[in-house]
Design a protein around this motif. Structure first.
Motif: not given
Length: 265
Positions: A142-148, A164-180
């Protein structure tokens, strides 16, 4: 041991099997042969399976330029190459993973389509030169995904798709926010064995086609004592609409999804 790595059927189309299996592969399946090893990606992990299922769901868009970021064993790059019959750029920062991915591509006779590079993602000049990409797969943490997020948004075509994958359910909101923040919105999401898979596209990348509204036919006058069938049908439709929530049947499950792996918009 070999016994702990049986043949796996993934999605509607794929079969992943080790080199130790001598029985014929299942018919009407795209077979990938590779052994579980140090490089990540043998088809057993929930994130890998989620990416392959997502690939099946977006294949109808027929992407031409494909990037697999953090390829590991090369399983996702090989799946895309075999399903779409297109060249795939596969990158990894680990020399051993690059070696294993090349070996697996050759074993599956995909060496001409899967082009594996030792590269830190989009920073490699060869990776940038082949972009922008219609489809990018990234099964990392999740962290590399958000950074990238900014760089992946830059290498993606305006109408491209990001898996995108490799992230847990609790990480979905943060990853979606980064890409939004980069103009990418969620199209599909699945959760399997606690691992989430996300399918993203740019806002407004694929507007739905709307049919022009046709004018309703002129109403016919019913003769005295005659019931107009269209009027009665209209009344039944209005009554059914009002009672819809109570009478509506549950939608049948997607045959390509198992319990705990249901796709949602």
């Amino acid at each position: 041991s070999y016994a702990s790595f049986p043949e796996q059927l993934i999605g509607r189309r794929f079969s992943v099997r080790g080199t130790h299996l001598c029985i014929p592969p299942p018919a009407r399946r795209l077979t990938l042969t590779l052994d579980a090893g140090l490089a990540f990606g043998s088809g057993e992990h929930g994130s890998t399976r989620g990416c392959i299922r997502a690939l099946e769901r977006v294949a109808w868009r027929r992407p031409r330029r494909i990037l697999d970021l953090g390829t590991g064993s090369g399983i996702l790059a090989m799946a895309a190459a075999r399903l779409l019959h297109r060249a795939v750029v596969a990158t990894d920062i680990e020399p051993w993973s690059v070696f294993v991915a090349k070996q697996n591509a050759a074993l599956n006779r995909l060496g001409q389509l899967v082009r594996v590079r030792l590269a830190n993602g989009w920073r490699n000049p060869g990776v940038r030169a082949r972009g922008p990409y219609d489809l990018v797969l990234a099964n990392i943490l999740a962290r590399p995904l958000m950074r990238l997020a900014p760089s992946l948004a830059r290498v993606l075509r305006a109408d491209g798709t990001l898996i995108l994958s490799g992230l847990l359910a609790r990480d979905v909101r943060g990853v979606l926010s980064a890409y939004a923040a980069q103009g990418l919105c969620l199209q599909l999401r699945s959760l399997r064995e606690g691992w989430a898979t996300l399918v993203l596209r740019r806002r407004g990348a694929a507007p739905r086609r709307t049919r022009p509204r046709s004018r309703p036919p002129p109403a016919r006058r019913a003769h005295p004592g005659q019931v107009d069938s269209r009027t009665s049908a209209h009344r039944r439709d209005r009554r059914a609409l009002a009672e819809g929530p109570r009478r509506q049947r549950a939608a049948p499950p997607d045959p390509g999804c198992s319990e705990g792996d249901l796709w949602q918009p």
